[in-house]
Design a protein around this motif. Structure first.
Motif, PDB file in Angstrom:
ATOM      1  N   VAL A 126      -1.504 -22.288 -54.353  1.00 55.58           N
ATOM      2  CA  VAL A 126      -1.521 -23.718 -54.676  1.00 55.58           C
ATOM      3  C   VAL A 126      -2.743 -23.950 -55.554  1.00 55.58           C
ATOM      4  CG1 VAL A 126      -1.618 -26.064 -53.753  1.00 55.58           C
ATOM      5  CG2 VAL A 126      -0.503 -24.242 -52.432  1.00 55.58           C
ATOM      6  N   GLU A 127      -2.528 -24.552 -56.726  1.00 52.65           N
ATOM      7  CA  GLU A 127      -3.621 -24.857 -57.650  1.00 52.65           C
ATOM      8  C   GLU A 127      -3.569 -26.333 -58.001  1.00 52.65           C
ATOM      9  OE1 GLU A 127      -4.510 -21.268 -60.501  1.00 52.65           O
ATOM     10  OE2 GLU A 127      -2.367 -21.770 -60.564  1.00 52.65           O
ATOM     11  N   TRP A 128      -4.731 -26.948 -58.147  1.00 51.44           N
ATOM     12  CA  TRP A 128      -4.795 -28.339 -58.567  1.00 51.44           C
ATOM     13  C   TRP A 128      -6.105 -28.605 -59.280  1.00 51.44           C
ATOM     14  CZ3 TRP A 128      -5.453 -26.659 -53.632  1.00 51.44           C
ATOM     15  CH2 TRP A 128      -6.632 -27.004 -52.981  1.00 51.44           C
ATOM     16  N   ARG A 129      -6.112 -29.681 -60.024  1.00 49.55           N
ATOM     17  CA  ARG A 129      -7.308 -30.118 -60.737  1.00 49.55           C
ATOM     18  C   ARG A 129      -7.682 -31.466 -60.161  1.00 49.55           C
ATOM     19  NH1 ARG A 129     -10.237 -28.836 -64.714  1.00 49.55           N
ATOM     20  NH2 ARG A 129      -8.917 -27.219 -65.556  1.00 49.55           N
ATOM     21  N   ILE A 142      -8.155 -34.437 -51.494  1.00 52.31           N
ATOM     22  CA  ILE A 142      -7.572 -33.814 -50.307  1.00 52.31           C
ATOM     23  C   ILE A 142      -6.143 -33.447 -50.648  1.00 52.31           C
ATOM     24  CG2 ILE A 142      -6.911 -34.106 -47.903  1.00 52.31           C
ATOM     25  CD1 ILE A 142      -9.143 -36.253 -47.723  1.00 52.31           C
ATOM     26  N   VAL A 143      -5.805 -32.174 -50.473  1.00 52.33           N
ATOM     27  CA  VAL A 143      -4.455 -31.687 -50.743  1.00 52.33           C
ATOM     28  C   VAL A 143      -3.912 -31.124 -49.438  1.00 52.33           C
ATOM     29  CG1 VAL A 143      -3.071 -30.005 -52.009  1.00 52.33           C
ATOM     30  CG2 VAL A 143      -4.972 -31.155 -53.153  1.00 52.33           C
ATOM     31  N   SER A 144      -2.706 -31.533 -49.071  1.00 50.20           N
ATOM     32  CA  SER A 144      -2.076 -30.979 -47.871  1.00 50.20           C
ATOM     33  C   SER A 144      -0.730 -30.389 -48.239  1.00 50.20           C
ATOM     34  CB  SER A 144      -1.924 -32.047 -46.790  1.00 50.20           C
ATOM     35  OG  SER A 144      -1.109 -33.100 -47.226  1.00 50.20           O
ATOM     36  N   TRP A 163      -6.719 -29.008 -47.572  1.00 51.46           N
ATOM     37  CA  TRP A 163      -7.936 -28.579 -48.237  1.00 51.46           C
ATOM     38  C   TRP A 163      -8.639 -29.788 -48.831  1.00 51.46           C
ATOM     39  CZ3 TRP A 163      -3.062 -26.739 -49.509  1.00 51.46           C
ATOM     40  CH2 TRP A 163      -2.764 -25.454 -49.053  1.00 51.46           C
ATOM     41  N   ARG A 164      -9.937 -29.745 -48.844  1.00 51.59           N
ATOM     42  CA  ARG A 164     -10.746 -30.776 -49.494  1.00 51.59           C
ATOM     43  C   ARG A 164     -11.535 -30.087 -50.595  1.00 51.59           C
ATOM     44  NH1 ARG A 164     -11.350 -35.099 -45.632  1.00 51.59           N
ATOM     45  NH2 ARG A 164     -10.422 -34.436 -43.678  1.00 51.59           N
ATOM     46  N   SER A 165     -11.582 -30.718 -51.767  1.00 54.14           N
ATOM     47  CA  SER A 165     -12.340 -30.117 -52.860  1.00 54.14           C
ATOM     48  C   SER A 165     -12.948 -31.201 -53.726  1.00 54.14           C
ATOM     49  CB  SER A 165     -11.456 -29.211 -53.717  1.00 54.14           C
ATOM     50  OG  SER A 165     -10.507 -29.974 -54.421  1.00 54.14           O
ATOM     51  N   ALA A 193       7.769 -27.489 -53.927  1.00 56.19           N
ATOM     52  CA  ALA A 193       7.870 -28.583 -54.883  1.00 56.19           C
ATOM     53  C   ALA A 193       7.589 -29.933 -54.259  1.00 56.19           C
ATOM     54  CB  ALA A 193       9.267 -28.593 -55.505  1.00 56.19           C
ATOM     55  N   SER A 194       7.941 -30.122 -52.987  1.00 52.72           N
ATOM     56  CA  SER A 194       7.805 -31.449 -52.403  1.00 52.72           C
ATOM     57  C   SER A 194       6.867 -31.515 -51.216  1.00 52.72           C
ATOM     58  CB  SER A 194       9.185 -31.952 -51.975  1.00 52.72           C
ATOM     59  OG  SER A 194       9.694 -31.123 -50.946  1.00 52.72           O
ATOM     60  N   GLY A 195       6.398 -30.390 -50.708  1.00 57.95           N
ATOM     61  CA  GLY A 195       5.593 -30.390 -49.502  1.00 57.95           C
ATOM     62  C   GLY A 195       4.118 -30.601 -49.733  1.00 57.95           C
ATOM     63  N   LEU A 196       3.732 -30.949 -50.926  1.00 57.45           N
ATOM     64  CA  LEU A 196       2.329 -31.149 -51.232  1.00 57.45           C
ATOM     65  C   LEU A 196       2.039 -32.629 -51.385  1.00 57.45           C
ATOM     66  CD1 LEU A 196       1.948 -28.397 -53.923  1.00 57.45           C
ATOM     67  CD2 LEU A 196       0.981 -28.349 -51.645  1.00 57.45           C
ATOM     68  N   ALA A 197       0.906 -33.026 -50.861  1.00 57.56           N
ATOM     69  CA  ALA A 197       0.455 -34.398 -51.057  1.00 57.56           C
ATOM     70  C   ALA A 197      -1.002 -34.342 -51.465  1.00 57.56           C
ATOM     71  CB  ALA A 197       0.607 -35.193 -49.761  1.00 57.56           C
ATOM     72  N   ALA A 198      -1.358 -35.131 -52.443  1.00 52.05           N
ATOM     73  CA  ALA A 198      -2.745 -35.133 -52.910  1.00 52.05           C
ATOM     74  C   ALA A 198      -3.144 -36.537 -53.298  1.00 52.05           C
ATOM     75  CB  ALA A 198      -2.903 -34.201 -54.103  1.00 52.05           C
ATOM     76  N   GLN A 199      -4.437 -36.767 -53.262  1.00 49.89           N
ATOM     77  CA  GLN A 199      -4.980 -38.052 -53.674  1.00 49.89           C
ATOM     78  C   GLN A 199      -5.443 -37.936 -55.116  1.00 49.89           C
ATOM     79  OE1 GLN A 199      -8.171 -38.350 -50.913  1.00 49.89           O
ATOM     80  NE2 GLN A 199      -6.930 -39.368 -49.370  1.00 49.89           N
TER      81      GLN A 199
END
Length: 147
Positions: free
Chosen positions: A63-66, A75-77, A131-133, A15-21
């Motif tokens: 881990v999924e993101w849009r 960038i998602v870490s 990850w970079r996407s 829940a808290s260990g993800l960081a994204a731009q």
């Protein structure tokens, strides 16, 4: 009691260990791999939501993101929860950190210091993934072993 602590730690980290731009939503899930013997004697591998974990269990984290609607790279870490030993990611494009997210690279190029000196990092040394996407929905999975 330890099992409850591990699942709680996994939930908090997920829940808290993800960081994204600038993403439009991040979701995460934790599954455990179970292997059972079918009536014919063959092994059957299943993945089910993690409710109870034991030392040695293989877990799969999703881990999924849009990405952004502006077409900018994202960038998602994510921190690897301490009770887990990272094994492998579903993409070769993942970058890893073995020092808490300060330095990034590929697992075959990272080095760590231990009591015997400097050595090539192993998957179990990984503390963070990145990850970079591009735009659109992205899903990445990685597996780990409960320590």
């Amino acid at each position: 009691m330890r099992i409850g602590w591990i699942i709680g730690a996994l939930a908090c980290t997920a829940a808290s260990g993800l960081a994204a731009q600038d993403t439009r939503g991040i979701s995460r899930a934790v599954y455990v791999e179970r292997i059972a013997t079918a009536p014919g004697g063959e092994s059957v591998r299943t993945i089910e939501p993690a409710r109870a974990l034991r030392r040695g269990d293989t877990v799969v984290l999703v881990v999924e993101w849009r990405g952004t609607s502006r077409g900018e790279p994202v960038i998602v870490s994510s921190a690897v929860p301490r009770p887990l030993a990272f094994q492998q990611a579903s993409s070769d494009a993942v970058e890893v950190s073995v020092d808490g997210g300060r330095n990034w690279g590929r697992i075959g190029a990272m080095r760590v210091d231990d009591r015997d000196g400097r050595r090539l990092a192993s998957p179990e040394d990984v503390t963070h993934l990145r990850w970079r996407s591009a735009t659109g929905a992205t899903r990445l999975t990685y597996s780990a072993i409960v320590r």
